[in-house]
Design an enzyme around this catalytic site. Structure first.
Site, mmCIF file in Angstrom:
data_model
loop_
_atom_site.group_PDB
_atom_site.id
_atom_site.type_symbol
_atom_site.label_atom_id
_atom_site.label_comp_id
_atom_site.label_asym_id
_atom_site.label_seq_id
_atom_site.Cartn_x
_atom_site.Cartn_y
_atom_site.Cartn_z
ATOM 1 N N GLY A 26 0.972 -1.246 -0.059
ATOM 2 C CA GLY A 26 0.342 -0.104 0.202
ATOM 3 C C GLY A 26 0.811 1.427 0.063
ATOM 4 O O GLY A 26 0.315 3.087 0.395
ATOM 5 N N GLY A 45 3.999 -3.505 -3.977
ATOM 6 C CA GLY A 45 3.971 -3.950 -5.237
ATOM 7 C C GLY A 45 3.971 -2.751 -6.744
ATOM 8 O O GLY A 45 5.629 -2.556 -6.909
ATOM 9 N N CYS A 104 -14.280 -1.546 -28.796
ATOM 10 C CA CYS A 104 -15.417 -1.040 -29.625
ATOM 11 C C CYS A 104 -16.543 -0.984 -27.824
ATOM 12 O O CYS A 104 -16.964 -1.683 -27.519
ATOM 13 C CB CYS A 104 -15.830 -2.835 -30.307
ATOM 14 S SG CYS A 104 -17.731 -1.848 -30.592
ATOM 15 N N TYR A 119 0.635 -2.877 -12.816
ATOM 16 C CA TYR A 119 -0.787 -3.074 -12.991
ATOM 17 C C TYR A 119 -1.238 -2.653 -14.345
ATOM 18 O O TYR A 119 -2.471 -2.451 -14.656
ATOM 19 C CB TYR A 119 -1.671 -2.787 -12.313
ATOM 20 C CG TYR A 119 -1.594 -3.603 -10.468
ATOM 21 C CD1 TYR A 119 -2.196 -5.025 -10.508
ATOM 22 C CD2 TYR A 119 -1.500 -2.169 -9.786
ATOM 23 C CE1 TYR A 119 -1.611 -5.164 -8.867
ATOM 24 C CE2 TYR A 119 -1.220 -2.431 -8.434
ATOM 25 C CZ TYR A 119 -1.201 -4.340 -7.764
ATOM 26 O OH TYR A 119 -0.520 -4.675 -6.585
#
Length: 427
Positions: free
Chosen positions: A229, A272, A346, A382
């Protein structure tokens, strides 16, 4: 400000070799971030882990391994990727922690065959370990009843979080582990951070006190894990993170839990995002520019259409996350125009410039032209890790920059890569 490792890089030359879009990583920036975490935990009883879900590319894992950081894996395949990058399996203390809310796919055999430390996040996981013949210690992930994430969709602690065993049910889990012959050697919790470092350190102090109240109930306990965190400043005007208060909070936590346990315990932290966020950027090309006009439904917008989409970087579409965007080669003093940067998919959600409520949020940029390269900064966490094959688009190449040289980390996927697992076989 965003990392400037691309300022003097010939991105057009790289694009000429691998085409756009592509991810590009800086060895220098990554190593600096790893060193910052190592310095943060410069204490004989503090240990960092890398939450490899943030970016599991082998080159990243090798760099983390080379600097003595351990691993938090959340799937069997993540653990196998860590093993391939050089991490020891079955070590004591455990260099690879397996954390998940339930077991799936190959998780159980990978844990059993490699001697991983399983982190129990749901009660039935103990029964499942017994069923496959696992013999060894376990970790216990607790939900302490408080915590949050950087956005509401990312709650990591409290009643709305799915993660871990509710703290009031820990006694039943201890009894189940004792009946199964599983000593609990590590307690784990992850309560998130919010965007500010003072909020992060305050949460760490609260979590340290929570652990200190519990440690005497676990006679085999060797360590507590404070989760991740650590915030990263994504916005260009955000100040750099001062890690000194975090180091102080970690040392205080280690002293407190050890004192209450009556013996020395190891304290772990597992960022992370902080390791990898600024180390990579997503490079994309402007394919067209078009406009809508104001009418009774709302205002008109200028859309800068690029060839990257949320298949490549999903955070803005999923969370309304901010990524700084720059036009490669543009003069910093250029006049700026509010534009919406959107991708080829799309899907109406395929937009990179959204606010925290996921509404269109035009970004003032030097007006690009067709063919220009745009850079989405701070995309190492991420980014590639959460990319997908939606619309049957292949995962994009990943490029490594080191000492002025570019190296290909992974090539662009083909349709043959995507369909290799497809079959029609009688079961």
């Amino acid at each position: 400000m965003p990392e400037s490792f691309l300022d003097n890089v010939d991105l057009e030359a790289i694009a000429g070799r691998v085409a756009t879009p592509f991810y590009v990583y800086s060895a220098e920036v990554l190593r600096r971030r790893i060193a910052e975490i190592r310095n943060l935990t410069d204490h004989p009883h503090l240990q960092p882990r890398y939450a490899m879900k943030a970016c599991s590319a082998r080159r990243i894992l090798e760099e983390v391994h080379n600097q003595g950081v351990w691993i938090d894996a959340v799937s069997g395949n993540e653990a196998l990727r860590a093993r391939a990058a050089g991490f020891a399996m079955g070590s004591n203390p455990p260099t690879v922690l397996f954390s998940a809310d339930v077991f799936r796919d190959n998780a159980l055999p990978v844990i059993r065959e490699n001697g991983l430390l399983p982190n129990i996040g749901s009660p039935a996981m103990i029964d499942e370990l017994q069923a496959v013949g696992y013999r060894g210690p376990i970790a216990l992930r607790l939900n302490p009843g408080f915590g949050h994430g950087h956005v509401s969709a990312c709650d990591t602690g409290g009643p709305s979080s799915k993660h871990g065993i509710w703290h009031e049910d820990a006694g039943a889990l201890r009894q189940a582990a004792e009946r199964a012959g599983y000593p609990i050697v590590l307690l784990h919790a992850h309560i998130g951070s919010g965007p500010a470092i003072d909020e992060f350190t305050a949460n760490m102090g609260k979590l340290a006190h929570f652990f200190a109240e519990s440690v005497r109930d676990y006679p085999a306990l060797e360590a507590v894990n404070m989760g991740g965190g650590l915030p990263h400043p994504y916005r260009p005007d955000a100040p750099a993170i001062d890690l000194a208060p975090v180091a102080q909070a970690l040392r205080g936590a280690q002293a407190e839990v050890s004192r209450r346990a009556g013996r020395t315990l190891r304290v772990e932290i597992e960022p992370g995002r902080y390791f990898v966020a600024p180390s990579a950027a997503l490079v994309t090309r402007v394919r067209d520019i078009k406009r809508t006009r104001t009418n009774e439904k709302g205002p008109g917008y200028t859309f800068v259409m690029v060839d990257a989409g949320f298949v490549d970087l999903v955070r803005p579409a999923m969370y309304g996350s901010y990524h700084h965007i720059s036009v490669h080669g543009a003069n910093a003093a250029s006049e700026r125009t509010p534009v919406v940067v959107a991708g080829p998919l799309c899907e109406s959600g395929d937009v990179f410039t959204r606010d925290a409520s996921e509404l269109l949020d035009p970004r003032p940029l030097p007006m690009p032209k067709r063919g220009d390269l745009l850079i989405l900064h701070d995309a190492g966490a991420y980014g590639a890790a959460m990319s997908s094959n939606y619309n049957s688009i292949g995962h994009v190449p990943q490029v490594w920059l080191e000492d002025g040289q570019a190296y290909l980390m992974s090539r662009r996927e083909t349709v043959e890569d995507e369909t290799r697992a497809e079959c029609f076989e009688e079961l």
